[in-house]
Design an enzyme around this catalytic site. Sequence first.
Site, mmCIF file in Angstrom:
data_model
loop_
_atom_site.group_PDB
_atom_site.id
_atom_site.type_symbol
_atom_site.label_atom_id
_atom_site.label_comp_id
_atom_site.label_asym_id
_atom_site.label_seq_id
_atom_site.Cartn_x
_atom_site.Cartn_y
_atom_site.Cartn_z
ATOM 1 N N CYS A 1 0.843 -1.202 0.000
ATOM 2 C CA CYS A 1 0.000 0.000 0.000
ATOM 3 C C CYS A 1 0.884 1.260 0.000
ATOM 4 C CB CYS A 1 -0.963 -0.057 1.182
ATOM 5 S SG CYS A 1 -2.338 1.074 1.025
ATOM 6 N N HIS B 1 -3.495 -5.614 1.077
ATOM 7 C CA HIS B 1 -2.797 -5.858 2.347
ATOM 8 C C HIS B 1 -2.761 -7.343 2.709
ATOM 9 C CE1 HIS B 1 -2.421 -1.695 3.931
ATOM 10 N NE2 HIS B 1 -3.437 -1.471 3.125
ATOM 11 N N GLU C 1 -0.967 -8.710 4.915
ATOM 12 C CA GLU C 1 -0.814 -8.852 6.370
ATOM 13 C C GLU C 1 -2.145 -8.720 7.106
ATOM 14 O OE1 GLU C 1 -0.562 -6.151 4.775
ATOM 15 O OE2 GLU C 1 -0.880 -4.395 6.033
#
Lengths: 237, 82
Positions: A86, A203, A205
């Site tokens: 990002c 994302h 994560e």
Amino acid sequence: MKVGVVTFPGSNCDYDSYTAVKHILEEEVEFLWHKSTDLAGSDLVILPGGFAYGDYLRAGAIARFSLIMEKVIKFAYSGGMVIGICNGFQVLTECGLLPGALMRNHHLRFSCKFVYLRVEDNTGRFTNACRKHEVLKIPIAHGEGNYFYHDDVVRALEENGQVAFRYVDRTGEVTDEANPNGSLNNIAGIVNREGNVLGMMPHPERAVESIIGSVDGLKVFESVRAACVQVAGAGGK
Amino acid sequence: MSDNKKVVVYVRLKDGVLDPQGVTIHKALIQMGYTDFVSVRSGRFFELEIDDSGGDIDRKIDEVCSKLLANPVIEKYVVEKA
């Protein structure tokens, strides 16, 4: 595998990355402060999401001149693995480690939702745990993720197999409706020519536990872990 | 009296690069009844004050513009000397 997560002033996904690596992957991880000049022996450096330096001027424009980035750039040029997620992707394009630019979303809104990504190449260091054309469900959260570059450069990216992920619908089809920001060719993530630097707007994560909606993001980290083992096996560090 | 040099740098998107903000502003103008406005392109400007006693100032301004103020991938800039 040892992972370093860079914290810029304004990073807000650094703890997400840290948590994913430490508690889900159960690997060694350390925060790297933006004023540090030491990557602490990391095998992988993550530039996390957020709004580094308030996104002043342009997203990533100020962050790329921070002290730690000098080291990250050297690390990347010497073959070290780097993921920009990002805002981290925006930093990577600003500093020239990845080609192109991330412009304002074509609809001008901040987009925060799960999207589907198709794995375009599963032979790379960041995607080897995926099947070819596997569809991953991973969230996005950005206002400036509209990947842009000149046609001839994008064509070269495509030909070199540098497009890692593309926005698709749940069946894996590339459609305009599945493109959340207007990115050229539905590009969601790219790697550099050498394949050791990945930038992606979604994302991974944030997709590491089923209780938060998806575990598909783990495959990116598991791929890196496998790549580290391979390097170690080949007599590297 | 300060004899610092003053320049203004205008940064805008290159021709052909979509400017969603400009398009949205234009749509608002049309909605407001200003239908004779054909298009809008947005941009920004920076006022720089420079102690030019160190010399080589044009090169430095150019570097500052291309390294930081503008992203040459998508933007172009014009330097206007005050």
